[in-house]
Design a protein around this motif. Structure first.
Motif, PDB file in Angstrom:
ATOM      1  N   PRO A   6       2.261  -0.129   2.391  1.00 58.20           N
ATOM      2  CA  PRO A   6       2.713  -0.465   3.742  1.00 58.20           C
ATOM      3  C   PRO A   6       4.077  -1.145   3.700  1.00 58.20           C
ATOM      4  O   PRO A   6       4.444  -1.774   2.689  1.00 58.20           O
ATOM      5  CB  PRO A   6       1.625  -1.435   4.245  1.00 58.20           C
ATOM      6  CG  PRO A   6       0.428  -1.154   3.404  1.00 58.20           C
ATOM      7  CD  PRO A   6       0.965  -0.759   2.058  1.00 58.20           C
ATOM      8  N   ALA A   7       4.822  -1.031   4.798  1.00 54.64           N
ATOM      9  CA  ALA A   7       6.205  -1.526   4.843  1.00 54.64           C
ATOM     10  C   ALA A   7       6.292  -3.008   4.514  1.00 54.64           C
ATOM     11  O   ALA A   7       7.220  -3.445   3.803  1.00 54.64           O
ATOM     12  CB  ALA A   7       6.804  -1.250   6.214  1.00 54.64           C
ATOM     13  N   ASP A   8       5.339  -3.819   5.003  1.00 52.46           N
ATOM     14  CA  ASP A   8       5.424  -5.260   4.739  1.00 52.46           C
ATOM     15  C   ASP A   8       5.229  -5.571   3.258  1.00 52.46           C
ATOM     16  O   ASP A   8       5.820  -6.514   2.725  1.00 52.46           O
ATOM     17  CB  ASP A   8       4.413  -6.038   5.601  1.00 52.46           C
ATOM     18  CG  ASP A   8       3.001  -5.484   5.490  1.00 52.46           C
ATOM     19  OD1 ASP A   8       2.833  -4.372   4.965  1.00 52.46           O
ATOM     20  OD2 ASP A   8       2.066  -6.168   5.951  1.00 52.46           O
ATOM     21  N   ASP A   9       4.391  -4.780   2.564  1.00 48.91           N
ATOM     22  CA  ASP A   9       4.223  -4.973   1.122  1.00 48.91           C
ATOM     23  C   ASP A   9       5.495  -4.590   0.363  1.00 48.91           C
ATOM     24  O   ASP A   9       5.850  -5.225  -0.637  1.00 48.91           O
ATOM     25  CB  ASP A   9       3.054  -4.140   0.604  1.00 48.91           C
ATOM     26  CG  ASP A   9       1.692  -4.733   0.955  1.00 48.91           C
ATOM     27  OD1 ASP A   9       1.668  -5.896   1.411  1.00 48.91           O
ATOM     28  OD2 ASP A   9       0.677  -4.042   0.785  1.00 48.91           O
ATOM     29  N   VAL A  10       6.157  -3.546   0.833  1.00 53.87           N
ATOM     30  CA  VAL A  10       7.402  -3.133   0.185  1.00 53.87           C
ATOM     31  C   VAL A  10       8.456  -4.221   0.340  1.00 53.87           C
ATOM     32  O   VAL A  10       9.152  -4.590  -0.612  1.00 53.87           O
ATOM     33  CB  VAL A  10       7.914  -1.799   0.776  1.00 53.87           C
ATOM     34  CG1 VAL A  10       9.278  -1.438   0.174  1.00 53.87           C
ATOM     35  CG2 VAL A  10       6.909  -0.681   0.516  1.00 53.87           C
ATOM     36  N   VAL A  11       8.566  -4.791   1.556  1.00 54.12           N
ATOM     37  CA  VAL A  11       9.541  -5.848   1.815  1.00 54.12           C
ATOM     38  C   VAL A  11       9.261  -7.068   0.953  1.00 54.12           C
ATOM     39  O   VAL A  11      10.178  -7.720   0.437  1.00 54.12           O
ATOM     40  CB  VAL A  11       9.541  -6.227   3.314  1.00 54.12           C
ATOM     41  CG1 VAL A  11      10.384  -7.472   3.559  1.00 54.12           C
ATOM     42  CG2 VAL A  11      10.048  -5.070   4.159  1.00 54.12           C
ATOM     43  N   SER A  12       7.975  -7.379   0.751  1.00 55.76           N
ATOM     44  CA  SER A  12       7.620  -8.572  -0.034  1.00 55.76           C
ATOM     45  C   SER A  12       7.742  -8.334  -1.538  1.00 55.76           C
ATOM     46  O   SER A  12       7.568  -9.262  -2.325  1.00 55.76           O
ATOM     47  CB  SER A  12       6.198  -9.010   0.301  1.00 55.76           C
ATOM     48  OG  SER A  12       5.238  -8.069  -0.170  1.00 55.76           O
ATOM     49  N   GLY A  13       8.009  -7.089  -1.950  1.00 57.24           N
ATOM     50  CA  GLY A  13       8.175  -6.804  -3.369  1.00 57.24           C
ATOM     51  C   GLY A  13       6.890  -6.576  -4.137  1.00 57.24           C
ATOM     52  O   GLY A  13       6.881  -6.641  -5.369  1.00 57.24           O
ATOM     53  N   LYS A  14       5.794  -6.272  -3.436  1.00 56.87           N
ATOM     54  CA  LYS A  14       4.504  -6.111  -4.103  1.00 56.87           C
ATOM     55  C   LYS A  14       4.492  -4.977  -5.133  1.00 56.87           C
ATOM     56  O   LYS A  14       3.954  -5.158  -6.242  1.00 56.87           O
ATOM     57  CB  LYS A  14       3.404  -5.891  -3.065  1.00 56.87           C
ATOM     58  CG  LYS A  14       2.008  -5.809  -3.663  1.00 56.87           C
ATOM     59  CD  LYS A  14       0.954  -5.757  -2.583  1.00 56.87           C
ATOM     60  CE  LYS A  14      -0.447  -5.711  -3.194  1.00 56.87           C
ATOM     61  NZ  LYS A  14      -1.511  -5.716  -2.166  1.00 56.87           N
ATOM     62  N   PRO A  15       5.059  -3.777  -4.844  1.00 50.88           N
ATOM     63  CA  PRO A  15       5.029  -2.715  -5.862  1.00 50.88           C
ATOM     64  C   PRO A  15       5.685  -3.140  -7.175  1.00 50.88           C
ATOM     65  O   PRO A  15       5.139  -2.901  -8.261  1.00 50.88           O
ATOM     66  CB  PRO A  15       5.792  -1.569  -5.196  1.00 50.88           C
ATOM     67  CG  PRO A  15       5.651  -1.816  -3.723  1.00 50.88           C
ATOM     68  CD  PRO A  15       5.669  -3.295  -3.576  1.00 50.88           C
ATOM     69  N   GLY A  16       6.843  -3.771  -7.094  1.00 52.83           N
ATOM     70  CA  GLY A  16       7.536  -4.205  -8.305  1.00 52.83           C
ATOM     71  C   GLY A  16       6.767  -5.242  -9.079  1.00 52.83           C
ATOM     72  O   GLY A  16       6.743  -5.223 -10.327  1.00 52.83           O
TER      73      GLY A  16
END
Length: 353
Positions: free
Chosen positions: A63-73
């Protein structure tokens, strides 16, 4: 024609295996997090074809908010540092819809320890999560039902104690006073009437105690059941034994359900079993409370026979209470060998199922 080598056979078998696992999205990422491979399970779960997704960064699944928070990395960083990373959370399909997933990312290294990429396995847990949420909702409804029933029992018990009993006690006092002023031939009739009123008061006190025993609101299950067992057993001349083996106090709705089933079982022992002793055992088992109420009374010819049950509607009530809570109930009995009521009710707090 060149024959296939063992390694080629292994590669073919591995590819067949990966493509056959349609319930798991299994694919590889390069060291930067870009998709390198794609199996049929990944296409089924995430909605992308191999042509659509290979070469794209795996953050597209978040989800976009997870991407913004850097969760995938952060997931990749943990996998590099610890060898693997596991997570549950929302993921996004190709069509934009969300699903609840379990994700495992494993760092892949060569023989020299150099990072070559990542293996990623995703499972769609949406159905399991929906079931868990439904169980939580069922638990909340059950808790509401149990609280409503107990509130009604408490109200009736208070009405009986504070209104009906007090009025009948007053009537008894007036009858005693009247008997003292009458000739003997009339005083005896009034005295017998007063005895009838006193007996009715005693039955009403027992009813109020049955509806709402002292300590049910504030005491724990073992304390409340112990007090009730002492009251019932002493009144019926029964020897009794309470064996508590609980890891912790069960949630209120589970504790009340256990108490009410035990209460009905003990009432049947007192009224029908012609027993000299009764034992109640409580034990934590399978995320619930397992209970046995055993007596040494006359037993049943066949507990499952309707004629043996006669008017024992309490047996039906016990079974229904256990099954409504998500548990089970059984009656074991033989002639001359007593009876055992055995049941289990879940004792998992909402949100922990």
């Amino acid at each position: 024609m060149r024959s296939c080598t063992m390694r080629e056979h292994e590669n073919v078998d591995l590819e067949l295996l990966l493509q056959s696992l349609v319930d798991y999205a299994i694919f590889m990422l390069d060291s930067g997090g870009h998709v390198l491979s794609w199996n049929s399970g990944a296409q089924r779960i995430k909605g992308y074809t191999a042509g659509q997704i290979i070469g794209r960064h795996f953050s597209v699944f978040y989800p976009a908010d997870d991407v913004v928070s850097g969760k995938p990395g952060r997931g990749l960083e943990i996998a590099v540092a610890e060898g693997r990373f596991e997570d549950e959370g929302w993921r996004v399909r190709e069509d934009g819809t969300r699903f609840w997933a379990n994700v495992v990312i494993t760092a892949l290294r060569d023989g020299d320890g150099r990072l070559r990429g990542f293996g990623k396995v995703t499972r769609d847990l949406s159905e399991r999560r929906n079931v868990e949420r439904a169980l939580d909702e069922r638990g909340r409804l059950l808790a509401h039902l149990v609280r409503a029933q107990e509130a009604e029992r408490r109200r009736i018990a208070w009405d009986v104690h504070d209104d009906t009993i007090q009025s009948m006690v007053a009537v008894g006092m007036r009858l005693q006073l009247l008997a003292s002023t009458l000739p003997a031939e009339h005083a005896d009739a009034v005295t017998r009437l007063n005895d009838t009123v006193n007996a009715a008061v005693g039955r009403l006190r027992n009813l109020a105690f049955y509806l709402h025993p002292p300590g049910l609101d504030s005491g724990g299950l073992v304390e409340t059941l112990s007090g009730y067992l002492e009251q019932v057993a002493s009144g019926a001349g029964l020897a009794y034994d309470l064996v508590p083996d609980l890891d912790e106090e069960p949630p209120p709705e589970a504790a009340i359900t256990v108490f009410r089933i035990c209460q009905e079982a003990l009432t049947n022992v007192r009224k029908h079993a012609r027993a000299s002793s009764v034992r109640v055992r409580l034990a934590s088992a399978d995320h619930g409370v397992h209970v046995k109420v055993a007596d040494d009374g006359v037993g049943f010819a066949d507990p499952g026979d309707a004629s043996a049950r006669r008017e024992h509607f309490g047996l039906i009530e016990m079974r229904e209470r256990a099954e409504i809570s998500g548990g089970w109930w059984q009656l074991h009995s033989r002639p001359g060998e007593g009876s055992t009521v055995e049941f289990w009710v879940p004792a998992v707090r909402p949100g922990l199922r």
